[in-house]
Design an enzyme around this catalytic site. Structure first.
Site, PDB file in Angstrom:
ATOM      1  N   ASN A  26     -25.418  14.520  37.316  1.00  0.00           N
ATOM      2  CA  ASN A  26     -24.729  13.231  37.456  1.00  0.00           C
ATOM      3  C   ASN A  26     -25.766  12.121  37.300  1.00  0.00           C
ATOM      4  O   ASN A  26     -26.558  11.868  38.203  1.00  0.00           O
ATOM      5  CB  ASN A  26     -24.071  13.188  38.854  1.00  0.00           C
ATOM      6  CG  ASN A  26     -23.502  11.824  39.188  1.00  0.00           C
ATOM      7  OD1 ASN A  26     -23.338  10.969  38.321  1.00  0.00           O
ATOM      8  ND2 ASN A  26     -23.199  11.624  40.462  1.00  0.00           N
ATOM      9  N   TRP A  27     -25.748  11.477  36.143  1.00  0.00           N
ATOM     10  CA  TRP A  27     -26.768  10.459  35.860  1.00  0.00           C
ATOM     11  C   TRP A  27     -26.519   9.160  36.636  1.00  0.00           C
ATOM     12  O   TRP A  27     -27.380   8.303  36.683  1.00  0.00           O
ATOM     13  CB  TRP A  27     -26.798  10.119  34.380  1.00  0.00           C
ATOM     14  CG  TRP A  27     -27.242  11.222  33.470  1.00  0.00           C
ATOM     15  CD1 TRP A  27     -27.525  12.529  33.799  1.00  0.00           C
ATOM     16  CD2 TRP A  27     -27.466  11.110  32.055  1.00  0.00           C
ATOM     17  NE1 TRP A  27     -27.901  13.224  32.686  1.00  0.00           N
ATOM     18  CE2 TRP A  27     -27.872  12.388  31.594  1.00  0.00           C
ATOM     19  CE3 TRP A  27     -27.356  10.074  31.133  1.00  0.00           C
ATOM     20  CZ2 TRP A  27     -28.174  12.633  30.256  1.00  0.00           C
ATOM     21  CZ3 TRP A  27     -27.651  10.320  29.798  1.00  0.00           C
ATOM     22  CH2 TRP A  27     -28.057  11.583  29.370  1.00  0.00           C
ATOM     23  N   LYS A  28     -25.313   8.988  37.160  1.00  0.00           N
ATOM     24  CA  LYS A  28     -24.939   7.720  37.814  1.00  0.00           C
ATOM     25  C   LYS A  28     -25.163   6.562  36.829  1.00  0.00           C
ATOM     26  O   LYS A  28     -25.007   6.765  35.634  1.00  0.00           O
ATOM     27  CB  LYS A  28     -25.717   7.555  39.123  1.00  0.00           C
ATOM     28  CG  LYS A  28     -25.620   8.825  39.988  1.00  0.00           C
ATOM     29  CD  LYS A  28     -26.152   8.663  41.372  1.00  0.00           C
ATOM     30  CE  LYS A  28     -25.989   9.983  42.113  1.00  0.00           C
ATOM     31  NZ  LYS A  28     -26.413   9.919  43.496  1.00  0.00           N
ATOM     32  N   HIS A  68     -16.806  10.902  44.358  1.00  0.00           N
ATOM     33  CA  HIS A  68     -18.217  10.857  44.742  1.00  0.00           C
ATOM     34  C   HIS A  68     -18.389   9.880  45.906  1.00  0.00           C
ATOM     35  O   HIS A  68     -17.709   8.859  45.977  1.00  0.00           O
ATOM     36  CB  HIS A  68     -19.073  10.429  43.547  1.00  0.00           C
ATOM     37  CG  HIS A  68     -20.534  10.612  43.816  1.00  0.00           C
ATOM     38  ND1 HIS A  68     -21.255   9.714  44.555  1.00  0.00           N
ATOM     39  CD2 HIS A  68     -21.378  11.611  43.490  1.00  0.00           C
ATOM     40  CE1 HIS A  68     -22.504  10.162  44.668  1.00  0.00           C
ATOM     41  NE2 HIS A  68     -22.602  11.308  44.022  1.00  0.00           N
ATOM     42  N   GLU A 128     -20.443   7.668  46.490  1.00  0.00           N
ATOM     43  CA  GLU A 128     -20.713   6.274  46.086  1.00  0.00           C
ATOM     44  C   GLU A 128     -19.421   5.568  45.676  1.00  0.00           C
ATOM     45  O   GLU A 128     -19.267   4.372  45.914  1.00  0.00           O
ATOM     46  CB  GLU A 128     -21.757   6.262  44.957  1.00  0.00           C
ATOM     47  CG  GLU A 128     -23.130   6.645  45.495  1.00  0.00           C
ATOM     48  CD  GLU A 128     -24.019   7.390  44.517  1.00  0.00           C
ATOM     49  OE1 GLU A 128     -23.770   7.347  43.305  1.00  0.00           O
ATOM     50  OE2 GLU A 128     -24.982   8.045  44.993  1.00  0.00           O
ATOM     51  N   GLU A 136     -21.209  17.485  49.086  1.00  0.00           N
ATOM     52  CA  GLU A 136     -22.410  16.646  49.043  1.00  0.00           C
ATOM     53  C   GLU A 136     -22.535  15.880  50.360  1.00  0.00           C
ATOM     54  O   GLU A 136     -21.930  14.811  50.523  1.00  0.00           O
ATOM     55  CB  GLU A 136     -22.305  15.636  47.899  1.00  0.00           C
ATOM     56  CG  GLU A 136     -22.165  16.266  46.537  1.00  0.00           C
ATOM     57  CD  GLU A 136     -22.604  15.315  45.442  1.00  0.00           C
ATOM     58  OE1 GLU A 136     -23.563  15.645  44.737  1.00  0.00           O
ATOM     59  OE2 GLU A 136     -22.025  14.227  45.315  1.00  0.00           O
ATOM     60  N   GLY A 149     -29.848  11.474  47.437  1.00  0.00           N
ATOM     61  CA  GLY A 149     -30.891  10.521  47.071  1.00  0.00           C
ATOM     62  C   GLY A 149     -31.896  10.253  48.179  1.00  0.00           C
ATOM     63  O   GLY A 149     -32.693   9.321  48.093  1.00  0.00           O
ATOM     64  N   SER A 162     -30.079  15.924  46.922  1.00  0.00           N
ATOM     65  CA  SER A 162     -31.523  16.203  46.835  1.00  0.00           C
ATOM     66  C   SER A 162     -31.832  17.635  46.404  1.00  0.00           C
ATOM     67  O   SER A 162     -32.786  18.253  46.868  1.00  0.00           O
ATOM     68  CB  SER A 162     -32.223  15.871  48.159  1.00  0.00           C
ATOM     69  OG  SER A 162     -32.079  14.490  48.445  1.00  0.00           O
ATOM     70  N   GLY A 166     -28.208  14.784  41.109  1.00  0.00           N
ATOM     71  CA  GLY A 166     -28.363  13.377  40.770  1.00  0.00           C
ATOM     72  C   GLY A 166     -29.746  13.114  40.189  1.00  0.00           C
ATOM     73  O   GLY A 166     -30.009  13.390  39.024  1.00  0.00           O
ATOM     74  N   GLY A 167     -30.649  12.611  41.017  1.00  0.00           N
ATOM     75  CA  GLY A 167     -31.981  12.186  40.570  1.00  0.00           C
ATOM     76  C   GLY A 167     -32.692  13.192  39.673  1.00  0.00           C
ATOM     77  O   GLY A 167     -33.245  12.822  38.629  1.00  0.00           O
TER      78      GLY A 167
END
Ligand code: PGA
Length: 254
Positions: free
Chosen positions: A10-12, A98, A100, A170, A176, A216, A237-238
């Site tokens: 997931n690049w966001k 998600h 966010e 999640e 993150g 993470s 993610g990251g």
């Protein structure tokens, strides 16, 4: 048991068209062998989807996801993107719920249930995210909350529709933050989620639904997390923004 292993990136809201093109090329260039019944899913921003679809189309097992979609089929919803538009550019999955989206865009279960319907109506699949914030975990309320999220967002579906549902657990405190859930915490929640599915739909749906861990996840902890019997891969993610790290996580899924 026929559930898939899935490693999803997931690049966001990161990377422009050129940076994203390079990242997809770098991941593909590693020619990673996937284990049987494994998918790699890349979820770039909307602006990248069509290009990424052309990059991925000749590589079996690599699929595309969008990070969100609107609940209506079409119309006067300035700035929004519909599920049929996503389908037309080659998307297979849509990430919904998600944390966010829940936190910054006020998405709740009632809205998410409509989005789930819009995605399924277009023969796309859903990666449905659930998870608790730290205060809820500290008060040991995580099971109750995840139960509410899953029943409110998904339990209006019938058993046949569940073949197009993937769940991602999640914990918000792990997203993150560098603070990963332990494999014990992940396994415990994943087993609980599977028990909810078994109770509602029976053992077959429960056994066949992939449940991903997110928060993470990185090459150094992925193998241990993925080894848990109820963890069927990850939503990354990251680490999905760095080709070597994403590749390391894909390798950990074998
Ligand atoms: P993270 O994000 O891997 O950067 O913690 C996971 C996610 O939000 O899907």
């Amino acid at each position: 048991m026929s559930r898939k292993k899935i490693v999803a990136g997931n690049w966001k809201m990161n990377l422009n068209l050129f940076e994203g093109k390079q990242l997809v090329a770098d991941v593909l260039q590693k020619s990673l062998a996937l284990a049987e019944n494994t998918e790699v899913v890349i979820a770039p921003p909307f602006t990248q989807l069509e290009l990424a679809a052309t990059q991925l189309k000749d590589t079996p097992g690599y699929l595309l996801a969008a990070q969100n979609c609107h609940q209506e089929a079409s119309g006067a919803y300035t700035g929004e993107v519909s599920a049929s538009m996503l389908k037309s550019v080659g998307v297979t999955y849509v990430i919904l719920g998600h944390s966010e989206r829940r936190q910054y865009f006020g998405e709740n279960e009632a809205l998410l249930a409509k989005k789930v319907n819009a995605v399924l109506a277009n023969d796309l699949k859903v990666i449905f995210c659930v998870g608790e914030v730290l205060e809820v975990r500290d008060a040991n309320g995580q099971n109750e909350l995840v139960n509410q999220q899953i029943s409110g967002g998904l339990f209006h579906l019938d058993a046949a529709q569940f073949k197009n549902i993937v769940i991602a657990y999640e914990p918000v405190w792990a997203i993150g933050t560098g603070r990963t859930a332990t494999s014990g915490q992940a396994q415990e929640m994943h087993a609980y989620i599977r028990s909810l599915l078994a109770e509602k739909y029976g053992a077959e749906v429960a056994d066949n639904t992939s449940i991903l861990y997110g928060g993470s996840c990185k090459p150094s902890n992925a193998a241990e997390l993925f080894a848990c019997p109820d963890v069927d891969g990850g939503l990354i993610g990251g680490a999905s923004l760095v080709a070597a790290d994403f590749a390391g996580i894909i390798e950990a899924s074998r």
